[in-house]
Write an enzyme that holds these catalytic residues in place. Sequence first.
Site, PDB file in Angstrom:
ATOM      1  N   LYS A  41       0.828  -1.191   0.000  1.00 44.67           N
ATOM      2  CA  LYS A  41       0.000   0.000   0.000  1.00 44.67           C
ATOM      3  C   LYS A  41       0.869   1.249   0.000  1.00 44.67           C
ATOM      4  CE  LYS A  41      -2.634  -2.709   3.166  1.00 44.67           C
ATOM      5  NZ  LYS A  41      -2.931  -2.877   4.572  1.00 44.67           N
ATOM      6  N   GLY A  42       2.126   1.092   0.416  1.00 49.81           N
ATOM      7  CA  GLY A  42       2.992   2.254   0.650  1.00 49.81           C
ATOM      8  C   GLY A  42       3.181   3.168  -0.542  1.00 49.81           C
ATOM      9  N   GLU A  97       7.620   2.942  -6.396  1.00 51.81           N
ATOM     10  CA  GLU A  97       7.788   2.430  -5.029  1.00 51.81           C
ATOM     11  C   GLU A  97       7.912   3.580  -4.035  1.00 51.81           C
ATOM     12  OE1 GLU A  97       7.694   0.029  -3.075  1.00 51.81           O
ATOM     13  OE2 GLU A  97       8.428  -1.854  -3.920  1.00 51.81           O
ATOM     14  N   ASP A  98       7.520   3.322  -2.804  1.00 56.20           N
ATOM     15  CA  ASP A  98       7.722   4.310  -1.747  1.00 56.20           C
ATOM     16  C   ASP A  98       9.189   4.361  -1.331  1.00 56.20           C
ATOM     17  OD1 ASP A  98       7.555   1.717  -0.726  1.00 56.20           O
ATOM     18  OD2 ASP A  98       6.191   2.221   0.908  1.00 56.20           O
ATOM     19  N   ASP A 101      14.813  -0.428   0.054  1.00 56.15           N
ATOM     20  CA  ASP A 101      15.663  -0.633   1.221  1.00 56.15           C
ATOM     21  C   ASP A 101      16.755  -1.639   0.833  1.00 56.15           C
ATOM     22  OD1 ASP A 101      16.429  -0.524   3.930  1.00 56.15           O
ATOM     23  OD2 ASP A 101      15.007  -2.060   4.512  1.00 56.15           O
ATOM     24  N   LYS A 129      17.059   4.057   0.182  1.00 56.51           N
ATOM     25  CA  LYS A 129      17.966   3.780   1.319  1.00 56.51           C
ATOM     26  C   LYS A 129      19.161   3.019   0.753  1.00 56.51           C
ATOM     27  CE  LYS A 129      15.246   3.146   5.533  1.00 56.51           C
ATOM     28  NZ  LYS A 129      14.701   2.147   6.464  1.00 56.51           N
ATOM     29  N   PHE A 150      14.518   4.431  10.364  1.00 55.98           N
ATOM     30  CA  PHE A 150      13.161   3.982  10.102  1.00 55.98           C
ATOM     31  C   PHE A 150      12.299   5.216   9.873  1.00 55.98           C
ATOM     32  CE2 PHE A 150       8.885   2.511  11.017  1.00 55.98           C
ATOM     33  CZ  PHE A 150       8.840   1.398  10.193  1.00 55.98           C
ATOM     34  N   VAL A 151      11.583   5.236   8.774  1.00 58.27           N
ATOM     35  CA  VAL A 151      10.790   6.410   8.439  1.00 58.27           C
ATOM     36  C   VAL A 151       9.305   6.068   8.313  1.00 58.27           C
ATOM     37  CG1 VAL A 151      12.695   7.654   7.325  1.00 58.27           C
ATOM     38  CG2 VAL A 151      11.288   6.125   5.953  1.00 58.27           C
ATOM     39  N   ASP A 157       4.506   3.170   6.599  1.00 61.02           N
ATOM     40  CA  ASP A 157       3.815   2.858   7.847  1.00 61.02           C
ATOM     41  C   ASP A 157       4.736   2.245   8.897  1.00 61.02           C
ATOM     42  OD1 ASP A 157       4.109   0.357   6.329  1.00 61.02           O
ATOM     43  OD2 ASP A 157       2.885  -0.524   7.907  1.00 61.02           O
ATOM     44  N   ARG A 163       0.551   6.245   7.685  1.00 57.78           N
ATOM     45  CA  ARG A 163       0.700   6.454   6.240  1.00 57.78           C
ATOM     46  C   ARG A 163       0.165   7.823   5.839  1.00 57.78           C
ATOM     47  NH1 ARG A 163       1.885   1.441   3.931  1.00 57.78           N
ATOM     48  NH2 ARG A 163       0.941  -0.385   4.896  1.00 57.78           N
TER      49      ARG A 163
HETATM   50  P1  IMP Z   1      13.262  -4.166   0.678  1.00 56.18           P
HETATM   51  O1  IMP Z   1      13.833  -3.163  -0.292  1.00 56.18           O
HETATM   52  O2  IMP Z   1      12.938  -5.489   0.060  1.00 56.18           O
HETATM   53  O3  IMP Z   1      14.152  -4.332   1.877  1.00 56.18           O
HETATM   54  O4  IMP Z   1      11.897  -3.675   1.274  1.00 56.18           O
HETATM   55  C1  IMP Z   1      11.308  -2.489   0.975  1.00 56.18           C
HETATM   56  C2  IMP Z   1      10.003  -2.402   1.719  1.00 56.18           C
HETATM   57  O5  IMP Z   1      10.238  -2.427   3.133  1.00 56.18           O
HETATM   58  C3  IMP Z   1       9.309  -1.097   1.431  1.00 56.18           C
HETATM   59  O6  IMP Z   1       8.434  -1.191   0.331  1.00 56.18           O
HETATM   60  C4  IMP Z   1       8.598  -0.810   2.736  1.00 56.18           C
HETATM   61  O7  IMP Z   1       7.328  -1.415   2.741  1.00 56.18           O
HETATM   62  C5  IMP Z   1       9.452  -1.455   3.793  1.00 56.18           C
HETATM   63  N1  IMP Z   1      10.358  -0.486   4.437  1.00 56.18           N
HETATM   64  C6  IMP Z   1      11.696  -0.398   4.313  1.00 56.18           C
HETATM   65  N2  IMP Z   1      12.202   0.600   5.055  1.00 56.18           N
HETATM   66  C7  IMP Z   1      11.140   1.181   5.659  1.00 56.18           C
HETATM   67  C8  IMP Z   1      11.006   2.300   6.578  1.00 56.18           C
HETATM   68  O8  IMP Z   1      11.965   2.976   6.983  1.00 56.18           O
HETATM   69  N3  IMP Z   1       9.744   2.599   6.977  1.00 56.18           N
HETATM   70  C9  IMP Z   1       8.656   1.893   6.569  1.00 56.18           C
HETATM   71  N4  IMP Z   1       8.726   0.846   5.716  1.00 56.18           N
HETATM   72  C10 IMP Z   1       9.962   0.494   5.270  1.00 56.18           C
HETATM   73 MG    MG Z   2       6.291  -0.895  -0.201  1.00 56.56          MG
END
Ligand code: IMP
Ligand code: MG
Length: 194
Positions: A41-42, A97-98, A101, A129, A150-151, A157, A163
């Site tokens: 949903k982000g 994407e939001d 990470d 990130k 963490f944001v 969320d 959100r």
């Molecule tokens: P990754 O890139 O597979 O590690 O995961 C990315 C997802 O992790 C994002 O789409 C978010 O849903 C969640 N996520 C990563 N960092 C944060 C944060 O700082 N706050 C909230 N959600 C996060």
């Molecule tokens: Mg996401």
Amino acid sequence: MTEVASVLFGRQDIRRRVAELGRAITTDYAGRNPVLVSVLKGGTVFLADLFRRIDLPVRVDFMAISRYGDADESLGRVRILMDIEADLTGRDVVLVEDIVDTGLTLSYLLGTLRARDPASIEVCTLLDKSVRRIAPVRVRYAGFDCPDRFVVGYGLDHRERYRNLRDIYAVDDVSALDADPGVLAPLLRDAQVG
Ligand code: IMP
Ligand code: MG
């Protein structure tokens, strides 16, 4: 309150960056009709603002996924809960994407979407990130480089809350938020401010 979280990217900066990203996409995709694919949903808050800044006949589509285990400890195994409607064959796809990470989620999604023979596929994320990256993924458009914090807010969320914050906050005291997930609720009062 101020000890638990503080503004990292304010609404004015977000607005300005989103407009710039919209202009860049408009220029790069001139004469084409890209499909913007957003991950629930982000990514939806960013998508809603971004696509109104794109001066092209875009199509939007949505995908819902769930990660196995904690986002943090994820092995990048992702389950598709809801798939997009569009046939991507020969289309120009922009995955919106939001936040990227570790990149594990994104690299899984890119693999799935590439298998559908799009003409092209690029990533547009509001936050990158980059210091946390495990899976190498090419991010064509990024709003802001995000520190290893963490944001929450603007779609992001903590256990489904926050959100709807209009600014993006860095959580300074994550253990306080984990202990009391409602601790940032006073920040939401701002929603009524014109
Ligand atoms: P990754 O890139 O597979 O590690 O995961 C990315 C997802 O992790 C994002 O789409 C978010 O849903 C969640 N996520 C990563 N960092 C944060 C944060 O700082 N706050 C909230 N959600 C996060
Ligand atoms: Mg996401």
